[in-house]
Motif scaffolding. Sequence first.
Motif, PDB file in Angstrom:
ATOM      1  N   SER A  80       0.815  -1.279  -0.067  1.00 22.06           N
ATOM      2  CA  SER A  80       0.080  -0.056   0.113  1.00 22.06           C
ATOM      3  C   SER A  80       0.842   1.375   0.060  1.00 22.06           C
ATOM      4  O   SER A  80       0.429   2.305   0.305  1.00 22.06           O
ATOM      5  N   SER A  81       2.267   1.069  -0.295  1.00 21.97           N
ATOM      6  CA  SER A  81       3.033   2.399  -0.379  1.00 21.97           C
ATOM      7  C   SER A  81       2.645   3.281  -1.396  1.00 21.97           C
ATOM      8  O   SER A  81       2.398   2.870  -2.635  1.00 21.97           O
ATOM      9  N   ASN A  82       2.416   4.511  -1.173  1.00 23.26           N
ATOM     10  CA  ASN A  82       2.084   5.638  -2.211  1.00 23.26           C
ATOM     11  C   ASN A  82       3.370   5.854  -2.829  1.00 23.26           C
ATOM     12  O   ASN A  82       3.294   6.230  -4.233  1.00 23.26           O
ATOM     13  N   ASP A  83       4.472   6.079  -2.260  1.00 24.30           N
ATOM     14  CA  ASP A  83       5.704   6.700  -3.254  1.00 24.30           C
ATOM     15  C   ASP A  83       6.754   6.168  -2.335  1.00 24.30           C
ATOM     16  O   ASP A  83       6.563   5.311  -1.351  1.00 24.30           O
ATOM     17  N   TRP A  84       7.995   6.715  -2.624  1.00 27.43           N
ATOM     18  CA  TRP A  84       9.470   6.023  -2.079  1.00 27.43           C
ATOM     19  C   TRP A  84       9.421   6.342  -0.684  1.00 27.43           C
ATOM     20  O   TRP A  84       9.868   5.759   0.160  1.00 27.43           O
ATOM     21  N   ASN A  85       9.197   7.634  -0.340  1.00 35.69           N
ATOM     22  CA  ASN A  85       9.155   8.223   1.012  1.00 35.69           C
ATOM     23  C   ASN A  85       8.200   7.402   2.136  1.00 35.69           C
ATOM     24  O   ASN A  85       8.511   6.919   3.048  1.00 35.69           O
ATOM     25  N   ASP A  86       7.141   7.106   1.530  1.00 37.40           N
ATOM     26  CA  ASP A  86       6.096   6.289   2.243  1.00 37.40           C
ATOM     27  C   ASP A  86       6.713   4.695   2.770  1.00 37.40           C
ATOM     28  O   ASP A  86       6.551   4.305   3.555  1.00 37.40           O
ATOM     29  N   LEU A  87       7.300   4.355   1.660  1.00 35.46           N
ATOM     30  CA  LEU A  87       7.806   2.897   1.415  1.00 35.46           C
ATOM     31  C   LEU A  87       9.068   2.746   2.489  1.00 35.46           C
ATOM     32  O   LEU A  87       9.117   2.058   3.469  1.00 35.46           O
ATOM     33  N   LEU A  88       9.690   4.019   2.511  1.00 32.22           N
ATOM     34  CA  LEU A  88      10.791   4.120   3.493  1.00 32.22           C
ATOM     35  C   LEU A  88      10.542   4.255   4.840  1.00 32.22           C
ATOM     36  O   LEU A  88      11.040   3.447   5.646  1.00 32.22           O
ATOM     37  N   SER A  89       9.330   4.698   5.179  1.00 32.03           N
ATOM     38  CA  SER A  89       9.067   5.033   6.527  1.00 32.03           C
ATOM     39  C   SER A  89       8.197   3.603   7.017  1.00 32.03           C
ATOM     40  O   SER A  89       8.252   3.211   8.211  1.00 32.03           O
ATOM     41  N   LYS A  90       7.623   3.101   6.162  1.00 24.78           N
ATOM     42  CA  LYS A  90       6.934   1.747   6.460  1.00 24.78           C
ATOM     43  C   LYS A  90       8.168   0.765   6.754  1.00 24.78           C
ATOM     44  O   LYS A  90       8.282  -0.068   7.724  1.00 24.78           O
ATOM     45  N   VAL A  91       9.301   0.548   5.957  1.00 20.14           N
ATOM     46  CA  VAL A  91      10.407  -0.112   6.155  1.00 20.14           C
ATOM     47  C   VAL A  91      11.034   0.236   7.587  1.00 20.14           C
ATOM     48  O   VAL A  91      11.391  -0.935   8.229  1.00 20.14           O
ATOM     49  N   ARG A  92      11.394   1.286   7.652  1.00 17.39           N
ATOM     50  CA  ARG A  92      11.779   1.856   9.102  1.00 17.39           C
ATOM     51  C   ARG A  92      11.171   1.361  10.393  1.00 17.39           C
ATOM     52  O   ARG A  92      11.561   0.754  11.213  1.00 17.39           O
ATOM     53  N   ARG A  93       9.992   1.533  10.183  1.00 14.91           N
ATOM     54  CA  ARG A  93       8.935   1.052  11.249  1.00 14.91           C
ATOM     55  C   ARG A  93       9.048  -0.739  11.386  1.00 14.91           C
ATOM     56  O   ARG A  93       9.227  -1.114  12.312  1.00 14.91           O
ATOM     57  N   LEU A  94       8.921  -1.384  10.350  1.00 13.65           N
ATOM     58  CA  LEU A  94       9.139  -2.691  10.409  1.00 13.65           C
ATOM     59  C   LEU A  94      10.369  -3.157  10.731  1.00 13.65           C
ATOM     60  O   LEU A  94      10.518  -4.100  11.550  1.00 13.65           O
ATOM     61  N   ALA A  95      11.215  -2.514  10.538  1.00 14.98           N
ATOM     62  CA  ALA A  95      12.697  -2.922  10.768  1.00 14.98           C
ATOM     63  C   ALA A  95      13.008  -3.063  12.418  1.00 14.98           C
ATOM     64  O   ALA A  95      14.249  -3.690  13.102  1.00 14.98           O
ATOM     65  N   SER A  97      11.088  -4.605  14.398  1.00 19.98           N
ATOM     66  CA  SER A  97      10.567  -5.941  14.923  1.00 19.98           C
ATOM     67  C   SER A  97      10.993  -7.016  14.058  1.00 19.98           C
ATOM     68  O   SER A  97      10.725  -8.205  14.486  1.00 19.98           O
ATOM     69  N   ASP A  98      11.617  -7.031  12.827  1.00 21.74           N
ATOM     70  CA  ASP A  98      11.768  -7.871  11.855  1.00 21.74           C
ATOM     71  C   ASP A  98      13.077  -7.629  11.322  1.00 21.74           C
ATOM     72  O   ASP A  98      13.434  -6.584  10.789  1.00 21.74           O
ATOM     73  N   PRO A  99      14.082  -8.686  11.409  1.00 19.15           N
ATOM     74  CA  PRO A  99      15.419  -8.512  10.808  1.00 19.15           C
ATOM     75  C   PRO A  99      15.480  -8.542   9.498  1.00 19.15           C
ATOM     76  O   PRO A  99      16.619  -7.845   8.802  1.00 19.15           O
ATOM     77  N   PHE A 100      14.641  -9.250   8.745  1.00 23.48           N
ATOM     78  CA  PHE A 100      14.454  -8.959   7.455  1.00 23.48           C
ATOM     79  C   PHE A 100      14.274  -7.557   6.985  1.00 23.48           C
ATOM     80  O   PHE A 100      15.165  -6.951   6.010  1.00 23.48           O
ATOM     81  N   PHE A 101      13.695  -6.707   7.795  1.00 22.50           N
ATOM     82  CA  PHE A 101      13.063  -5.304   7.249  1.00 22.50           C
ATOM     83  C   PHE A 101      14.408  -4.488   7.660  1.00 22.50           C
ATOM     84  O   PHE A 101      14.531  -3.359   7.064  1.00 22.50           O
ATOM     85  N   ALA A 102      14.905  -4.794   8.725  1.00 21.76           N
ATOM     86  CA  ALA A 102      16.291  -4.334   9.302  1.00 21.76           C
ATOM     87  C   ALA A 102      17.298  -4.142   8.090  1.00 21.76           C
ATOM     88  O   ALA A 102      17.951  -3.237   7.818  1.00 21.76           O
ATOM     89  N   THR A 103      17.481  -5.520   7.687  1.00 27.27           N
ATOM     90  CA  THR A 103      18.674  -5.510   6.532  1.00 27.27           C
ATOM     91  C   THR A 103      18.178  -4.765   5.200  1.00 27.27           C
ATOM     92  O   THR A 103      18.673  -4.243   4.686  1.00 27.27           O
ATOM     93  N   LEU A 104      16.682  -5.072   4.844  1.00 30.16           N
ATOM     94  CA  LEU A 104      16.193  -4.336   3.689  1.00 30.16           C
ATOM     95  C   LEU A 104      16.424  -2.683   3.816  1.00 30.16           C
ATOM     96  O   LEU A 104      16.945  -1.897   3.104  1.00 30.16           O
ATOM     97  N   ARG A 105      16.355  -2.030   5.212  1.00 35.65           N
ATOM     98  CA  ARG A 105      16.515  -0.743   5.413  1.00 35.65           C
ATOM     99  C   ARG A 105      17.924  -0.457   5.382  1.00 35.65           C
ATOM    100  O   ARG A 105      18.131   0.443   4.672  1.00 35.65           O
TER     101      ARG A 105
END
Length: 121
Positions: A80-95, A97-105
């Motif tokens: 549901s990310s609308n743009d790049w900045n929205d995607l980055l903020s979701k990845v930072r939040r998920l990072a 609690s989830d090591p996958f998203f920490a690595t992705l970040r």
Amino acid sequence: MSKDTGDTYDNIWDRNSYEISKKANVAFNAKLFFYSIPKSKFILTEDGKITDTIKDPIFDMDVVQPFDITWNKILENLWSSNDWNDLLSKVRRLAKSDPFFATLRDYIDNPEYPLPENTIT
């Protein structure tokens, strides 16, 4: 007699959207990027939680996350990310609690190694 199955590129214009695999048709750069994300885990230290990659016991190299798991995690959480900045903020939040998203970040939000524009797209 042969039957036209619609599998050739000349005949895909008349197929329904649910008949074409989105995962199989991902852009080549995206596939390479998805295949490059290593498996990781959280390690608790005195300073807090850090992310560490999982190493192969024989070759001592990073083990990569299977493409299907990467695809599913990204689709489930970032669709549901609308743009790049929205995607980055979701990845930072998920990072948190989830090591996958920490690595992705670390891969997508690293000012020292910015992603190419075509990868961001």
